[in-house]
Design an enzyme around this catalytic site. Structure first.
Site, PDB file in Angstrom:
ATOM      1  CD  GLU A  45      -1.161   0.630   3.661  1.00 35.46           C
ATOM      2  OE1 GLU A  45      -1.365   1.856   3.809  1.00 35.46           O
ATOM      3  OE2 GLU A  45      -1.654  -0.249   4.389  1.00 35.46           O
ATOM      4  CE  LYS A 133      -3.908   0.966   9.634  1.00 37.18           C
ATOM      5  NZ  LYS A 133      -3.692   2.039   8.630  1.00 37.18           N
TER       6      LYS A 133
END
Length: 215
Positions: A45, A133
């Protein structure tokens, strides 16, 4: 056709570590991305507060089709669409925003919103999040993850992010972590691709060592 979720599932089986390349510049994207891929990392990412992040995402998504490339620090549905248009297939956020999750789901993208509490976790799963997350992990402890694991659906993916090092991964895994997001301990602006590869292999070795043994 391989879908983003197929790539994500395969990566979770082989090496469930997400490379967080905050501060990456477009001219660094391919060398760093290729270095990670060569070591076995498949989840990458580029946070949207990096320099020209969509350019980096577009370059890596085109050149590294076997990897799952996307963005972090995604804060709006419009940003989800921007990432998708750039070829990104992964959306990671520091928070849970139902609009972000629903837009990612609509576009078939893997979505990992940031949560800290059971309330946020259940709401994110209800909205369609692929996994969760746990952020910032520095403000939690493995015991907190274990407590969440006890009440969340069994297959829920829990990935601590923030302050993860090769030295503390085992304790988190023993508590039930499904994987991790790795940021500045893996990549920081100014690092060469070779340095990133060296850090990547150190994390891989720590992960391969397995979770801590609880007595």
């Amino acid at each position: 056709m391989t879908t983003p979720h197929d790539k994500f599932s395969a990566a979770l089986t082989s090496l469930p570590l997400v490379a967080i390349l905050r501060g990456l510049r477009p001219d660094e994207a391919l060398p760093v991305g290729q270095a990670l891929l060569a070591t076995g990392w498949r989840l990458i990412e580029v946070p949207l507060n990096s320099p020209q992040p969509l350019q980096s995402i577009e370059a890596m998504a085109a050149a590294l089709p076997t990897a799952l490339i996307g963005a972090g620090t995604v804060l709006s549905a419009a940003q989800v669409r921007d990432v998708h248009a750039a070829g990104g297939q992964l959306v990671v956020s520091p928070n849970f925003d139902p609009d972000v999750v629903r837009e990612a789901v609509r576009l078939g993208m893997v979505c990992l919103p940031g949560v800290m509490t059971a309330t946020e976790a259940f709401a994110a799963l209800q909205a369609g999040a692929t996994g969760l997350k746990l952020f910032p992990a520095e403000m939690m402890a493995p015991a907190a993850l274990k407590a969440l694991r006890a009440v969340l659906p069994g297959p829920t993916l829990l990935l601590p992010v923030g302050g993860i090092t090769p030295g503390n991964m085992a304790a988190w895994r023993a508590a039930g972590a499904s994987g991790f997001g790795i940021g500045s301990a893996l990549y920081a602006p100014g690092m060469t691709a070779a340095q990133v590869a060296e850090n990547a292999m150190e994390f891989m070795a720590a992960y391969a060592a397995g979770p801590a043994i609880r007595k």
